[in-house]
Design an enzyme around this catalytic site. Structure first.
Site, short mmCIF file in Angstrom:
data_model
loop_
_atom_site.label_atom_id
_atom_site.label_comp_id
_atom_site.label_asym_id
_atom_site.label_seq_id
_atom_site.Cartn_x
_atom_site.Cartn_y
_atom_site.Cartn_z
N GLU A 72 0.84 -1.18 0.00
CA GLU A 72 0.00 0.00 0.00
C GLU A 72 0.89 1.24 0.00
O GLU A 72 1.98 1.23 0.57
CB GLU A 72 -0.92 0.01 1.23
CG GLU A 72 -1.87 -1.16 1.32
CD GLU A 72 -2.93 -1.16 0.24
OE1 GLU A 72 -3.14 -0.09 -0.40
OE2 GLU A 72 -3.55 -2.21 0.00
N ASP B 114 -18.90 -9.97 -8.71
CA ASP B 114 -18.74 -9.13 -7.53
C ASP B 114 -18.09 -7.79 -7.89
O ASP B 114 -18.46 -6.75 -7.35
CB ASP B 114 -17.90 -9.85 -6.48
CG ASP B 114 -17.85 -9.10 -5.16
OD1 ASP B 114 -18.92 -8.69 -4.65
OD2 ASP B 114 -16.74 -8.89 -4.64
#
Length: 314
Positions: A236, A261
């Site tokens: 991240e 999804d």
């Protein structure tokens, strides 16, 4: 209407020839594109010479309507000579026309010679047969066009896909098309994102036993997720600085579930509404995802756009 390549040296640059040149460029045959490119180069050189003549004083005692006519003819011959030797403009134009027509530039360059050979074979065949056979002569298709004179596979719409790209597309395209119908986002945009997230399937998120989680889009398992999850290390970016973290990601029973999804996430989450609206443009789609916070990588949009426009452009 076909343009005879010998007209390049004939020298006419009137309105009729310009119309013929335009029609020639619109024909999707290597011979027509090659002829159009060379004629354009000749026309361009003639315009250059005419502009030079116009800039020259015309007060010579030998200047007359007749002398100007012969000078114009001379300029045309000079233009044809320059174009015949090749200044590079025709080659550049041939490459551009070939790309626009989905042809190989090499096939366009060889098109004139190949078609000339095919026409000669047609003439020899027609003089030796009676026309009673249903089989078309060499260099001709059943409809009589000479496009078959080119060697097989010499004209290819696109270069072949790399093996890993072809395998990835073939495996997932049907699921991407189903998701595209429900979201309006082009299938190749979603394939591009799946390719970016998984390294073309080589870095899929895997369960502890090594089996695939089928999570193609790196969707994390937030508090509202009730399905299966898998814990993996991920990178991240915090204020542009990469950091390793353990995160919980969603796990699915199949790739089809992953696409469904993903489609549901983009459709039902308000922050992605602008992404849906920009679904027709690859750059807008990629930048919209990044602005909406889909990923923290500052280069995410650029990477995604590059994959869609490059590897998945065919």
């Amino acid at each position: 209407m076909n343009i005879d390549p010998t007209r390049i040296s004939a020298g006419s640059t009137d309105t009729a020839d310009l119309s013929a040149l335009r029609r020639s460029a619109q024909q999707n045959s290597p011979e027509a594109l090659k002829t159009a490119a060379h004629q354009f180069e000749a026309l361009f050189m003639n315009m250059v010479l005419k502009s030079m003549r116009d800039a020259t004083p015309q007060d010579s005692p030998f200047d007359s309507q007749q002398s100007r006519m012969y000078t114009s003819m001379l300029d045309q011959k000079i233009s044809d000579k320059f174009a015949g030797n090749g200044l590079g403009l025709a080659d550049a134009l041939m490459r551009q026309l070939a790309n626009n027509a989905g042809m190989s530039p090499d096939a366009v360059k060889a098109g004139g010679a190949a078609n000339a050979a095919g026409n000669a074979a047609d003439a020899a065949t027609s003089s030796a047969t009676t026309g009673l056979s249903d089989t078309p002569p060499p260099g001709k298709t059943a409809s009589g066009n000479a496009s078959a004179a080119l060697p097989p596979n010499s004209v290819k719409p696109y270069p072949p896909r790399p093996a890993h790209v072809a395998q990835f597309q073939d495996k997932l395209m049907s699921h991407a098309e189903e998701a595209s119908r429900s979201t309006g986002i082009p299938a190749k945009f979603m394939l591009g994102q799946a390719a970016l997230e998984t390294g073309w399937g080589k870095r899929e998120i895997r369960n502890p036993d090594g089996s695939s989680s089928h999570n193609l889009f790196g969707i994390k398992a937030g508090p509202g997720w009730k399905g299966k999850t898998v814990q993996v290390a991920t990178t991240e970016y915090v204020h542009g600085v990469p950091q390793k973290r353990m995160e919980s990601f969603r796990a699915y029973d199949s790739y089809a579930d992953s696409f469904r999804d993903y489609a549901s996430t983009l459709k039902n989450n308000p922050r992605y509404q602008n992404v849906i609206a920009a679904g027709g443009d690859a750059t807008g789609f990629a930048q919209g995802l990044q602005r909406a916070g889909y990923a923290t990588d500052p280069q995410y949009a650029a990477k995604l756009s590059r994959i869609i426009k490059g590897s998945l452009s065919a």
